[in-house]
Scaffold this motif. Structure first.
Motif, mmCIF file in Angstrom:
data_model
loop_
_atom_site.group_PDB
_atom_site.id
_atom_site.type_symbol
_atom_site.label_atom_id
_atom_site.label_comp_id
_atom_site.label_asym_id
_atom_site.label_seq_id
_atom_site.Cartn_x
_atom_site.Cartn_y
_atom_site.Cartn_z
ATOM 1 N N PRO A 62 48.509 -46.981 29.018
ATOM 2 C CA PRO A 62 49.924 -46.941 28.627
ATOM 3 C C PRO A 62 50.135 -46.569 27.170
ATOM 4 O O PRO A 62 51.072 -45.835 26.836
ATOM 5 C CB PRO A 62 50.412 -48.381 28.904
ATOM 6 N N THR A 63 49.236 -47.047 26.284
ATOM 7 C CA THR A 63 49.373 -46.714 24.856
ATOM 8 C C THR A 63 49.181 -45.227 24.615
ATOM 9 O O THR A 63 49.906 -44.602 23.827
ATOM 10 C CB THR A 63 48.356 -47.526 24.039
ATOM 11 N N ILE A 64 48.173 -44.641 25.303
ATOM 12 C CA ILE A 64 47.924 -43.198 25.131
ATOM 13 C C ILE A 64 49.138 -42.393 25.574
ATOM 14 O O ILE A 64 49.610 -41.490 24.854
ATOM 15 C CB ILE A 64 46.662 -42.780 25.924
ATOM 16 N N PHE A 65 49.684 -42.720 26.754
ATOM 17 C CA PHE A 65 50.825 -41.953 27.254
ATOM 18 C C PHE A 65 52.078 -42.186 26.403
ATOM 19 O O PHE A 65 52.858 -41.255 26.183
ATOM 20 C CB PHE A 65 51.096 -42.308 28.725
ATOM 21 N N LEU A 66 52.251 -43.407 25.896
ATOM 22 C CA LEU A 66 53.389 -43.677 25.015
ATOM 23 C C LEU A 66 53.264 -42.873 23.717
ATOM 24 O O LEU A 66 54.246 -42.320 23.211
ATOM 25 C CB LEU A 66 53.468 -45.175 24.708
ATOM 26 N N TYR A 67 52.031 -42.785 23.214
ATOM 27 C CA TYR A 67 51.791 -42.012 21.992
ATOM 28 C C TYR A 67 52.104 -40.534 22.215
ATOM 29 O O TYR A 67 52.756 -39.880 21.384
ATOM 30 C CB TYR A 67 50.341 -42.207 21.554
ATOM 31 N N LEU A 68 51.663 -39.996 23.360
ATOM 32 C CA LEU A 68 51.962 -38.589 23.674
ATOM 33 C C LEU A 68 53.466 -38.373 23.821
ATOM 34 O O LEU A 68 54.006 -37.341 23.384
ATOM 35 C CB LEU A 68 51.242 -38.180 24.959
ATOM 36 N N PHE A 69 54.150 -39.352 24.443
ATOM 37 C CA PHE A 69 55.606 -39.264 24.590
ATOM 38 C C PHE A 69 56.282 -39.211 23.223
ATOM 39 O O PHE A 69 57.169 -38.383 22.985
ATOM 40 C CB PHE A 69 56.101 -40.464 25.399
ATOM 41 N N LEU A 70 55.850 -40.093 22.300
ATOM 42 C CA LEU A 70 56.455 -40.119 20.970
ATOM 43 C C LEU A 70 56.193 -38.831 20.201
ATOM 44 O O LEU A 70 57.067 -38.334 19.492
ATOM 45 C CB LEU A 70 55.921 -41.329 20.186
ATOM 46 N N ILE A 71 54.988 -38.261 20.358
ATOM 47 C CA ILE A 71 54.695 -36.979 19.700
ATOM 48 C C ILE A 71 55.613 -35.890 20.233
ATOM 49 O O ILE A 71 56.166 -35.078 19.479
ATOM 50 C CB ILE A 71 53.209 -36.591 19.917
ATOM 51 N N GLY A 72 55.789 -35.853 21.585
ATOM 52 C CA GLY A 72 56.654 -34.836 22.186
ATOM 53 C C GLY A 72 58.098 -34.963 21.706
ATOM 54 O O GLY A 72 58.743 -33.969 21.372
ATOM 55 N N ILE A 73 58.607 -36.218 21.636
ATOM 56 C CA ILE A 73 59.979 -36.423 21.159
ATOM 57 C C ILE A 73 60.103 -36.032 19.687
ATOM 58 O O ILE A 73 61.092 -35.419 19.265
ATOM 59 C CB ILE A 73 60.401 -37.901 21.374
ATOM 60 N N TRP A 74 59.082 -36.379 18.905
ATOM 61 C CA TRP A 74 59.101 -36.045 17.472
ATOM 62 C C TRP A 74 59.107 -34.526 17.273
ATOM 63 O O TRP A 74 59.819 -34.000 16.408
ATOM 64 C CB TRP A 74 57.884 -36.679 16.801
ATOM 65 N N ASN A 75 58.325 -33.803 18.079
ATOM 66 C CA ASN A 75 58.253 -32.338 17.948
ATOM 67 C C ASN A 75 59.501 -31.629 18.459
ATOM 68 O O ASN A 75 59.673 -30.424 18.223
ATOM 69 C CB ASN A 75 57.035 -31.796 18.698
ATOM 70 N N TYR A 76 60.367 -32.334 19.191
ATOM 71 C CA TYR A 76 61.585 -31.709 19.725
ATOM 72 C C TYR A 76 62.462 -31.161 18.605
ATOM 73 O O TYR A 76 63.130 -30.151 18.780
ATOM 74 C CB TYR A 76 62.366 -32.739 20.555
ATOM 75 N N ARG A 77 62.419 -31.815 17.451
ATOM 76 C CA ARG A 77 63.243 -31.349 16.326
ATOM 77 C C ARG A 77 62.836 -29.956 15.867
ATOM 78 O O ARG A 77 63.652 -29.199 15.352
ATOM 79 C CB ARG A 77 63.121 -32.321 15.158
ATOM 80 N N TRP A 78 61.561 -29.616 16.032
ATOM 81 C CA TRP A 78 61.061 -28.318 15.565
ATOM 82 C C TRP A 78 60.778 -27.363 16.725
ATOM 83 O O TRP A 78 59.969 -26.452 16.591
ATOM 84 C CB TRP A 78 59.779 -28.529 14.755
ATOM 85 N N ARG A 79 61.442 -27.603 17.845
ATOM 86 C CA ARG A 79 61.229 -26.706 18.985
ATOM 87 C C ARG A 79 61.688 -25.290 18.617
ATOM 88 O O ARG A 79 62.625 -25.112 17.833
ATOM 89 C CB ARG A 79 61.998 -27.212 20.206
ATOM 90 N N PRO A 80 61.027 -24.253 19.160
ATOM 91 C CA PRO A 80 61.421 -22.867 18.839
ATOM 92 C C PRO A 80 62.806 -22.551 19.390
ATOM 93 O O PRO A 80 63.115 -22.877 20.534
ATOM 94 C CB PRO A 80 60.333 -22.024 19.507
#
Length: 771
Positions: A617-635
């Motif tokens: 669960p921690t690994i998937f939560l971490y990946l989720f947070l990275i994806g949400i964080w990167n949404y700001r810089w989406r192309p």
């Protein structure tokens, strides 16, 4: 790894704001149907027919034609000989931007040897001409009485006309003679009009050559060495020579060809006997029409058939058929379950199988507005100056579209909109810009100006993308920007659920995975498919020429080049850069570069060891947070060809010259020798890297292979002790001890490599067994 500097602004994508109907409040009905292009106003004149025209010749006949004149622009219909009731049904379109008159003059003339006689004319005030907006029905033509030069009605003669103001959305637009092409002449108009083409339907033909019986060799003193040769159009393939020398040979070999429907040429199969190094003897042949071949939609085997091999013998200079015939056993079928690749799999626009019964429903619509181009380079010389006659070609799926040619213009405005059905979002549309080499009777090749690729999966649905794409072409002198192409693109999805469901499906039809074709086979078949498509499209009218089709389908993408090799190497390094960055970050944690971060990692590590159910669960939560964080810089822009990624902006001139060299090479031997030595040096480095990777893998294998008995003894003993310890010790304790040891403080470390690493590096590989 050093981050690459941003791309040169000249080669970058630019967002634009054209005056198109999409997103704006519609002022008329056009904005809802033809809304990805700027409206261009045209004056349309449809000349339908005339009746009761008076005779002007001494012979009593009348050779009428109509001249439509607006300021400096003039359109002329074809003329009829000796006909007083002619029918033309021709349309003329005058661009409103170029209108320099207030009156439209339509004149009916009688063609003569010296001076054409005036039969009658009509004048229209432009302010009184009605406006027509699709989807209104076309304007009905009316009969108009002809007038003489003084404005008086003539006794006989009427002309049926329709005159209206419209836009490029009008149905008559594609068939109209345009004032833009006034210099082309009536014969060249066909070469500059917009057209839609369809790729031919391509099939794979599989020929399974099983066996032959009762061969009759011409030389009775020896056993034949038979093989089968199959020809289909310009494709020629052969089986291996049968290893057993017998008159009943067996092969059981598959030969695969590409063919286009409708089938024009039969398959010719001949049985040959190898009697010398370059000498064969024909033992018989048969002709198989493809219309009679069974079509297969899945992997179920088709029925086999025996075919008689016709054999001709020459007696007194005349061919005579022999009575007794050898036979050959074949399994022939048209494969409908495969997708016939005519594009690179990396940017294919269509992935559907050949058979229409296997197609899924479409998941959306792709609309492309080809707006304009700016800054085009002069492509040829005319009257001592550079000029360009530009047009665009777009290819998606089986549908090719070609815009009209804008004659003698470096800033053409097409403003044409086209629509395609989308069956898979992971596809690419290609738009190319070309210079028309056949204006004014020219017969040169259509020169490439540049092309644009857009991957649909990178587009948000229902959003209109308006960008100016740089047209980049690689020349022997380097990468060159040939201008910018302005497009408006919209991908509309009919069912989001269906589209998301497609992401779980294989990319290609299932036959590619059940009975896969080899990579080499696919390359050969793709080359044949491109040749067939280019041949069929070049027979259309006007033709879509071979050089256009090959450029759009990237016929030479498989050719080796130093530039591409370097670019792909750096792509791999860029991918590995993320893993390297994680490794460096972990190394900094281990050496306590930032004590606070290291303490937090210790706490997280201890929690995960004590509660191992939290790891995933921690690994998937971490990946989720990275994806949400990167949404700001989406192309926010669709990706485009990158000169830095392609290593085209800093390429050595000799490497470019090598890339544009013919195959086989046409360069002198000293240059070829230099390039060969350079290739050897680079290949040596690649060889070393590949060898190092193989060495590490072989060391893993040698742990248990007893190639080094002492090393394997040590490892087996260690495995036994580890198994006993792990049985009696809770896993959390073992994991905790290993983790704390790895994260220990630098004062408890020494610079020599660790024991496990030393042991691994001492393991034997197979490199010492190589010559």
């Amino acid at each position: 790894m050093m981050q690459k500097p941003p791309q040169n602004v000249d080669f970058a994508l630019k967002e634009t704001s054209p005056k198109i109907g999409a997103g704006a409040i519609a002022s008329d009905k056009l904005a809802s149907t033809y809304d990805l292009v700027e409206q261009m106003q045209y004056l349309y004149v449809r000349v339908v027919k005339a009746r009761d025209l008076p005779s002007k010749d001494v012979t009593g006949g009348c050779d009428p034609y109509v001249e439509v004149k607006l300021g400096n622009y003039k359109g002329i219909t074809r003329h009829f000989e000796k006909k007083s009731n002619p029918e033309w049904n021709q349309v003329f379109a005058f661009s409103k931007d170029r209108i320099q008159a207030s009156v439209l003059e339509v004149t009916v003339k009688d063609k003569d040897v010296v001076v054409d006689d005036l039969i009658g004319r009509m004048m229209f005030d432009l302010n009184d001409i009605p406006k027509r907006v699709p989807p209104d029905s076309p304007l009905a033509p009316q009969w108009y009485r002809l007038e003489d030069r003084h404005g008086n009605k003539v006794k006989n003669g009427e002309l049926m006309l329709a005159v209206w103001m419209g836009t490029q959305a009008d149905e008559a637009f594609s068939d109209a003679w345009h004032s833009d092409a006034a210099t082309v002449g009536p014969d060249g108009v066909a070469n500059i009009r917009s057209k839609v083409y369809l790729s031919p339907k391509l099939w794979y033909v599989r020929v399974n050559v099983i066996e032959a019986q009762d061969l009759i060799p011409n030389d009775k003193t020896r056993f034949p060495e038979p093989y089968v040769k199959v020809q289909l159009g310009n494709q020629l393939m052969r089986t291996r020579i049968c290893p057993s020398k017998t008159i009943n040979p067996m092969w059981n070999e598959d030969l695969v060809f590409v063919v286009a429907e409708p089938f024009e040429e039969p398959m010719i199969l001949s049985l040959e006997d190898r009697i010398g190094p370059n000498k064969d003897d024909n033992l018989g042949r048969c002709v198989i029409p493809l219309q009679l071949v069974q079509r297969r939609l899945d992997h179920k085997p088709v029925n086999t058939r025996w075919f008689n091999l016709e054999k001709h013998v020459i007696v007194d200079g005349e061919k005579k058929e022999t009575k007794f015939a050898s036979r050959i056993h074949l399994r022939v079928c048209l494969e409908g379950g495969y997708h016939v690749l005519d594009e690179s799999t990396h940017y294919s626009s269509d992935l559907r199988p050949t058979a229409k019964q296997l197609w899924k429903t479409n998941i959306g619509i792709l609309e492309v507005g080809v707006l304009s181009a700016v800054g085009l380079s002069p492509m040829k010389s005319k009257d001592g100056r550079g000029t360009t006659d530009a047009y665009c070609v777009a290819k998606y799926g089986q549908k090719w579209v070609r815009t009209r040619t804008i004659v003698d213009c470096f800033t053409p405005k097409w403003n044409e909109q086209y629509t395609w059905e989308v069956f898979d979002p992971c596809t690419v549309i290609t738009v190319g810009v070309f210079d028309n080499g056949h204006v004014n009777g020219g017969s040169g090749r259509d020169a490439r100006i540049g092309k644009v690729r857009i991957r649909l999966s990178t587009l948000e649905t229902d959003r209109v993308y308006t960008h100016a794409y740089p047209l980049l072409v690689l020349h022997p002198s380097g990468v060159k920007k040939m201008g910018e192409l302005q497009l408006a693109v919209r991908f509309t999805c009919s069912s989001l659920i269906n589209m998301l469901h497609l992401y779980s499906h294989p990319l290609l039809p299932k036959m590619h995975y059940i009975h896969p074709l080899s990579v080499m086979q696919l390359d050969i078949l793709r080359h044949q498919a491109i040749q067939i498509v280019s041949m069929r499209l070049s027979r259309a009218e006007p033709p879509l020429r071979k050089e256009i089709v090959e450029y759009m389908l990237d016929v030479d993408s498989h050719m080796w080049s130093m530039r591409r090799s370097k670019a792909n190497f750096f792509r791999i390094m860029n991918v590995l850069g993320g893993l390297i960055a994680v490794g460096r970050w972990f190394d900094q944690i281990c050496i306590w570069k930032n004590p606070l971060t290291t303490v937090l990692i210790h706490i997280l590590f201890i929690i995960l060891v004590l509660y191992p159910e939290l790891i995933l669960p921690t690994i998937f939560l971490y990946l989720f947070l990275i994806g949400i964080w990167n949404y700001r810089w989406r192309p926010r822009h669709p990706p485009h060809m990158d000169t830095r990624l392609s290593h085209a902006d800093a390429c050595h001139p000799d490497e470019l010259d090598e890339e544009f060299d013919t195959f086989p090479t046409s360069r002198p031997s000293d240059i070829v020798r230099m390039r060969y030595d350079r290739l050897r040096s680079i290949a040596g480095k690649v060889q070393t890297v590949v060898g190092d990777l193989a060495t590490q893998g072989e060391r893993f294998q040698s742990l248990l292979s007893w190639r080094d008995p002492r090393a394997t003894t040590l490892f087996v003993t260690f495995c036994l002790i580890a198994a006993v310890v792990l049985y009696v010790t809770p896993f959390q304790v073992v994991g905790l001890l290993i983790g704390i040891y790895v994260l220990r403080h630098p004062r408890f470390r020494h610079k020599l490599p660790s024991v496990p690493l030393n042991f691994f590096r001492r393991l034997p590989a197979r490199s010492d067994s190589m010559l």
